[in-house]
Design an enzyme around this catalytic site. Sequence first.
Site, PDB file in Angstrom:
ATOM      1  N   LYS A 188      37.185  29.429  56.635  1.00 51.19           N
ATOM      2  CA  LYS A 188      37.647  30.658  55.972  1.00 51.19           C
ATOM      3  C   LYS A 188      36.472  31.632  55.919  1.00 51.19           C
ATOM      4  O   LYS A 188      35.397  31.281  55.412  1.00 51.19           O
ATOM      5  CB  LYS A 188      38.128  30.350  54.563  1.00 51.19           C
ATOM      6  CG  LYS A 188      38.198  31.591  53.662  1.00 51.19           C
ATOM      7  CD  LYS A 188      38.915  31.347  52.369  1.00 51.19           C
ATOM      8  CE  LYS A 188      38.734  32.523  51.411  1.00 51.19           C
ATOM      9  NZ  LYS A 188      39.633  32.473  50.270  1.00 51.19           N
ATOM     10  N   LYS A 205      34.972  35.119  54.369  1.00 54.08           N
ATOM     11  CA  LYS A 205      35.097  36.187  53.364  1.00 54.08           C
ATOM     12  C   LYS A 205      34.839  37.503  54.091  1.00 54.08           C
ATOM     13  O   LYS A 205      33.721  37.787  54.529  1.00 54.08           O
ATOM     14  CB  LYS A 205      34.067  35.957  52.252  1.00 54.08           C
ATOM     15  CG  LYS A 205      34.019  36.975  51.152  1.00 54.08           C
ATOM     16  CD  LYS A 205      35.300  37.193  50.397  1.00 54.08           C
ATOM     17  CE  LYS A 205      36.062  35.987  49.948  1.00 54.08           C
ATOM     18  NZ  LYS A 205      37.244  36.192  49.142  1.00 54.08           N
ATOM     19  N   ASP A 233      39.645  36.605  54.574  1.00 50.41           N
ATOM     20  CA  ASP A 233      40.068  37.110  53.259  1.00 50.41           C
ATOM     21  C   ASP A 233      39.177  38.284  52.851  1.00 50.41           C
ATOM     22  O   ASP A 233      38.081  38.085  52.329  1.00 50.41           O
ATOM     23  CB  ASP A 233      39.932  35.980  52.230  1.00 50.41           C
ATOM     24  CG  ASP A 233      40.147  36.457  50.802  1.00 50.41           C
ATOM     25  OD1 ASP A 233      40.663  37.570  50.604  1.00 50.41           O
ATOM     26  OD2 ASP A 233      39.803  35.693  49.878  1.00 50.41           O
ATOM     27  N   ASN A 244      45.450  35.322  46.408  1.00 48.18           N
ATOM     28  CA  ASN A 244      45.069  34.980  45.036  1.00 48.18           C
ATOM     29  C   ASN A 244      44.846  36.275  44.249  1.00 48.18           C
ATOM     30  O   ASN A 244      44.234  36.273  43.197  1.00 48.18           O
ATOM     31  CB  ASN A 244      43.797  34.126  44.986  1.00 48.18           C
ATOM     32  CG  ASN A 244      42.579  34.811  45.564  1.00 48.18           C
ATOM     33  OD1 ASN A 244      42.380  34.788  46.779  1.00 48.18           O
ATOM     34  ND2 ASN A 244      41.772  35.424  44.722  1.00 48.18           N
ATOM     35  N   HIS A 278      42.545  28.196  45.615  1.00 48.93           N
ATOM     36  CA  HIS A 278      41.488  29.199  45.492  1.00 48.93           C
ATOM     37  C   HIS A 278      40.254  28.621  44.805  1.00 48.93           C
ATOM     38  O   HIS A 278      40.337  27.635  44.073  1.00 48.93           O
ATOM     39  CB  HIS A 278      42.060  30.350  44.653  1.00 48.93           C
ATOM     40  CG  HIS A 278      41.052  31.348  44.181  1.00 48.93           C
ATOM     41  ND1 HIS A 278      40.542  31.347  42.901  1.00 48.93           N
ATOM     42  CD2 HIS A 278      40.459  32.384  44.808  1.00 48.93           C
ATOM     43  CE1 HIS A 278      39.698  32.351  42.772  1.00 48.93           C
ATOM     44  NE2 HIS A 278      39.629  32.996  43.905  1.00 48.93           N
ATOM     45  N   HIS A 302      33.551  26.799  46.778  1.00 48.55           N
ATOM     46  CA  HIS A 302      32.210  27.379  46.923  1.00 48.55           C
ATOM     47  C   HIS A 302      31.127  26.296  46.764  1.00 48.55           C
ATOM     48  O   HIS A 302      29.942  26.598  46.804  1.00 48.55           O
ATOM     49  CB  HIS A 302      31.964  28.433  45.841  1.00 48.55           C
ATOM     50  CG  HIS A 302      32.720  29.728  46.014  1.00 48.55           C
ATOM     51  ND1 HIS A 302      34.078  29.815  46.103  1.00 48.55           N
ATOM     52  CD2 HIS A 302      32.266  31.018  46.061  1.00 48.55           C
ATOM     53  CE1 HIS A 302      34.446  31.086  46.217  1.00 48.55           C
ATOM     54  NE2 HIS A 302      33.367  31.831  46.199  1.00 48.55           N
TER      55      HIS A 302
HETATM   56  O1  GKR Z   1      32.917  34.468  45.758  1.00 46.89           O
HETATM   57  O2  GKR Z   1      32.738  36.499  46.511  1.00 46.89           O
HETATM   58  C1  GKR Z   1      33.414  35.518  46.184  1.00 46.89           C
HETATM   59  C2  GKR Z   1      34.917  35.568  46.358  1.00 46.89           C
HETATM   60  O3  GKR Z   1      35.319  36.819  46.805  1.00 46.89           O
HETATM   61  C3  GKR Z   1      35.614  35.192  45.091  1.00 46.89           C
HETATM   62  O4  GKR Z   1      35.150  36.000  44.045  1.00 46.89           O
HETATM   63  C4  GKR Z   1      37.106  35.294  45.182  1.00 46.89           C
HETATM   64  O5  GKR Z   1      37.669  35.038  43.931  1.00 46.89           O
HETATM   65  O6  GKR Z   1      36.974  33.361  46.588  1.00 46.89           O
HETATM   66  C5  GKR Z   1      37.737  34.278  46.048  1.00 46.89           C
HETATM   67  C6  GKR Z   1      38.929  34.683  46.842  1.00 46.89           C
HETATM   68  O7  GKR Z   1      39.445  33.852  47.549  1.00 46.89           O
HETATM   69  O8  GKR Z   1      39.391  35.816  46.741  1.00 46.89           O
HETATM   70 MG    MG Z   2      41.074  35.174  48.175  1.00 44.95          MG
END
Ligand code: GKR
Ligand code: MG
Length: 415
Positions: A184, A186, A214, A262, A313, A342
């Site tokens: 996945k 980000k 995501d 989410n 999530h 994480h």
């Molecule tokens: O850890 O930066 C991050 C994520 O963006 C997190 O804050 C999100 O809540 O992992 C998350 C997501 O799936 O949107």
């Molecule tokens: Mg997400």
Amino acid sequence: MRIAEIHLTPVAIPDKPLLNCKGVHQPYALRTIIEVICDDGTTGLGESYGSIKALEGLRRAAPALRGLDPFHLHELKSRVAAALPEGGGINARTAVADHKLTDVVTSAFEVPCMDIQGKMLGRSVGDLLGGAVRETVPFSAYLFFKFGAHIGQDKDEWGEVLTPDQMVREAKKMVADHGFKSLKVKGGVLHPDLEIETMFKLREAFPHHPLRIDPNGGWTVETAIYVARRLEGVLEYLEDPVAGMDAMAQVAAATSIPLATNMVVLEFDQIAEAFTKRAVKVVLSDHHYWGGMRASTHLGKVCEVLDMGISMHSNSHLGITLAAMVHVASATPNLGYDCDTHYPWVGADVVEGAPFVFRDGALAVPRGPGLGVTLDRIRLAELAALYEVAGVRERDDTLYMKQFDPGYERRVPRW
Ligand code: GKR
Ligand code: MG
């Protein structure tokens, strides 16, 4: 047996400079460790958010739970609601979505209560949730673009990840270290064309790994449709490409890639709208804000009935949360996707030993009793001391980003 005492310990955990569409992770992520102690000495563990509003809510609800039978989880919910009549959301302005305080606090105390129940009965939390349907729970590699170092610190072991090739290198390390079988990313960080290129390069390097991206609602509808068209046949699902239910519905209508969320479905009340508008095909559960571990398995059932998929999530977290996640995942029969976590980014924990070692990207379900993890008091004290000196009381990825780039502005959608 009744609840006699509750201890709440805020902790700070060292984090990496991971990027998202709102900025960059601060050097510390905040959590609260919860100990619920019964009059016979049985103790249950929990872990929740460490933000100011969450901590305040936990502190205000805790006295109302004294005298509660830890098996009486409906009463737990009513006592929390009565202690926090104004309810409200808990998240900071810069968060990706807001979560209901009462759900968050109920969940935070449900976990230790179920840990206690399991300890009393000599059974695992998974058994209390209906029994594990799988012995191991698969997770996906959670890949982030990132800076090489925090402000004023030396480069971390992952180095800078700001190009598609650097992301492939990060993915290779994650997979080599933990054996993950899906990836996945980000997104919402680089220009969408670079993120598309990243996904193609990941596909080339990992021909058999399901891929997801995501951007946390960081794209316009137009951009999201453009990206989805380019990535048809490449993605397992596309998570929160845009912000808002109607925008999600518009993108969903334009692609065959399932949309996951989410951000637009965070509570039971939102499922009907998502279903009617065909906005979402996969809902990500998270016991911290869905109202608990039992509620998360109920969400699984609702998704099954509506022919929606269910995934899980994550936010930066420690081993108590991970134990709860694994139990929930083990007892959600229709969980059809590898869960997010994480955990590989967090080089610390408050539980004893090293109970969570990924094998082929999966974790064995702790055998219990209860959650199956034990608090390490020395580690807890260290992370509690870190909280005192960390100088962080609220997550604010945008504010921290301005230290790297003073001209940075929070913009959603960004691209
Ligand atoms: O850890 O930066 C991050 C994520 O963006 C997190 O804050 C999100 O809540 O992992 C998350 C997501 O799936 O949107
Ligand atoms: Mg997400």
